[in-house]
Write an enzyme that holds these catalytic residues in place. Structure first.
Site, short mmCIF file in Angstrom:
data_model
loop_
_atom_site.label_atom_id
_atom_site.label_comp_id
_atom_site.label_asym_id
_atom_site.label_seq_id
_atom_site.Cartn_x
_atom_site.Cartn_y
_atom_site.Cartn_z
N LYS A 1 -5.89 16.35 -29.88
CA LYS A 1 -7.33 17.03 -29.71
C LYS A 1 -7.31 18.66 -30.11
CE LYS A 1 -9.33 13.96 -26.40
NZ LYS A 1 -10.29 13.86 -25.23
N TYR B 1 -17.39 8.82 -30.29
CA TYR B 1 -17.91 8.69 -28.77
C TYR B 1 -18.91 8.12 -28.33
CZ TYR B 1 -13.37 11.35 -27.51
OH TYR B 1 -12.26 11.71 -27.58
N PHE C 1 -21.35 14.39 -19.84
CA PHE C 1 -20.47 15.15 -20.22
C PHE C 1 -20.20 15.21 -21.80
CE2 PHE C 1 -18.05 11.51 -18.98
CZ PHE C 1 -17.67 10.95 -20.09
N ARG D 1 -0.99 5.16 -23.05
CA ARG D 1 -1.94 5.56 -21.66
C ARG D 1 -0.82 6.17 -20.87
NH1 ARG D 1 -7.14 5.14 -22.33
NH2 ARG D 1 -7.54 5.01 -20.06
N THR E 1 -6.81 11.10 -17.32
CA THR E 1 -7.75 11.90 -18.27
C THR E 1 -7.76 13.29 -17.51
OG1 THR E 1 -8.85 9.63 -18.59
CG2 THR E 1 -10.40 11.80 -18.92
N ARG F 1 -0.55 14.78 -20.91
CA ARG F 1 -1.80 15.71 -20.46
C ARG F 1 -1.32 16.80 -19.29
NH1 ARG F 1 -5.83 10.61 -20.78
NH2 ARG F 1 -6.94 11.21 -22.67
N ASN G 1 -8.19 18.02 -23.03
CA ASN G 1 -7.18 17.18 -22.25
C ASN G 1 -6.08 16.59 -23.32
OD1 ASN G 1 -8.76 15.30 -23.46
ND2 ASN G 1 -8.79 14.09 -21.51
N HIS H 1 -6.32 11.73 -27.00
CA HIS H 1 -7.14 10.54 -26.73
C HIS H 1 -6.35 9.46 -27.02
CE1 HIS H 1 -10.23 7.61 -26.80
NE2 HIS H 1 -9.81 7.33 -27.89
N GLU I 1 -11.82 1.80 -33.01
CA GLU I 1 -11.40 3.16 -33.02
C GLU I 1 -10.29 3.53 -34.37
OE1 GLU I 1 -11.90 4.41 -28.64
OE2 GLU I 1 -9.84 4.51 -29.31
P1 CMP Z 1 -10.93 10.74 -23.88
O1 CMP Z 1 -9.93 9.77 -23.61
O2 CMP Z 1 -11.04 11.40 -25.29
O3 CMP Z 1 -12.47 9.84 -23.80
C1 CMP Z 1 -13.31 10.52 -23.63
C2 CMP Z 1 -13.59 11.90 -23.08
O4 CMP Z 1 -14.44 12.45 -22.45
C3 CMP Z 1 -12.15 11.95 -22.08
O5 CMP Z 1 -10.89 11.87 -22.75
C4 CMP Z 1 -12.52 13.44 -21.49
O6 CMP Z 1 -11.74 14.46 -22.49
C5 CMP Z 1 -13.98 13.64 -21.70
N1 CMP Z 1 -14.44 13.80 -20.41
C6 CMP Z 1 -14.91 14.90 -19.85
N2 CMP Z 1 -15.56 14.57 -18.68
C7 CMP Z 1 -15.39 13.25 -18.30
C8 CMP Z 1 -15.58 12.63 -16.99
N3 CMP Z 1 -16.09 13.00 -16.01
N4 CMP Z 1 -14.87 11.26 -17.11
C9 CMP Z 1 -14.26 10.90 -18.26
N5 CMP Z 1 -14.08 11.66 -19.26
C10 CMP Z 1 -14.55 12.89 -19.41
#
Ligand code: CMP
Length: 139
Positions: free
Chosen positions: A9, A49, A57, A85, A91, A102, A112, A115, A126
């Site tokens: 990211k 997304y 969010f 993962r 996350t 992370r 973070n 992804h 994806e």
């Molecule tokens: P990612 O794995 O890229 O998938 C969705 C993204 O939404 C996640 O990582 C986070 O960076 C972002 N995000 C922000 N707030 C939340 C939340 N409350 N729960 C999950 N993902 C979140």
């Protein structure tokens, strides 16, 4: 053999840690079989997304993903989805286990660092979102 989609990211690209993250993939037996640096448009960030469209969010997530270039790659290997993962960690970086990407590089739940696809069906979707079959160099 399994494939997964990974995105480094904007925060991690700005921190200049693409190589450090790639090294973790490689050491875990994941091969980078496709890769592209890209500055996502709003349409691309929202499209990628789309499953999160109704989440509170979503707006911040899309704004963050458009804030700078990202590095997008397809990783291939045994249990690539789960393995990636594990490397990424939770996350929310506050919850991420020590030594994960992370925990080491992320600053917030949006910024973070990485992804990774969360399952076989999403991995397929994806990967196809970013790469054609002729752009994936499986060996
Ligand atoms: P990612 O794995 O890229 O998938 C969705 C993204 O939404 C996640 O990582 C986070 O960076 C972002 N995000 C922000 N707030 C939340 C939340 N409350 N729960 C999950 N993902 C979140």
């Amino acid at each position: 053999m399994e494939r997964t989609l990974s995105i480094i990211k904007p925060d991690a690209v700005a921190k200049n840690v693409i190589g450090e993250i790639y090294t973790r993939f490689e050491r875990a037996g994941l091969k980078i079989v496709a890769a592209r640096m890209k500055h996502l448009s709003r349409e691309e960030a929202e499209g990628f997304y789309a499953v999160h469209r109704e989440r509170p969010f979503f707006k911040d997530l899309v704004a963050f993903m458009m804030s700078g270039p990202v590095m997008v790659q397809v990783l291939e290997g045994e249990d690539a989805i789960a393995r990636n993962r594990e490397l990424m960690g939770a996350t929310d970086p506050q919850q991420a286990a020590p030594g994960t990407i992370r925990a080491d590089f992320a600053t917030s739940i949006d910024a973070n660092a990485v992804h990774g696809s969360d399952g076989a069906d999403t991995a397929k979707e994806e990967i196809a979102f970013f790469f054609g079959d002729d752009e994936i160099y499986s060996r």
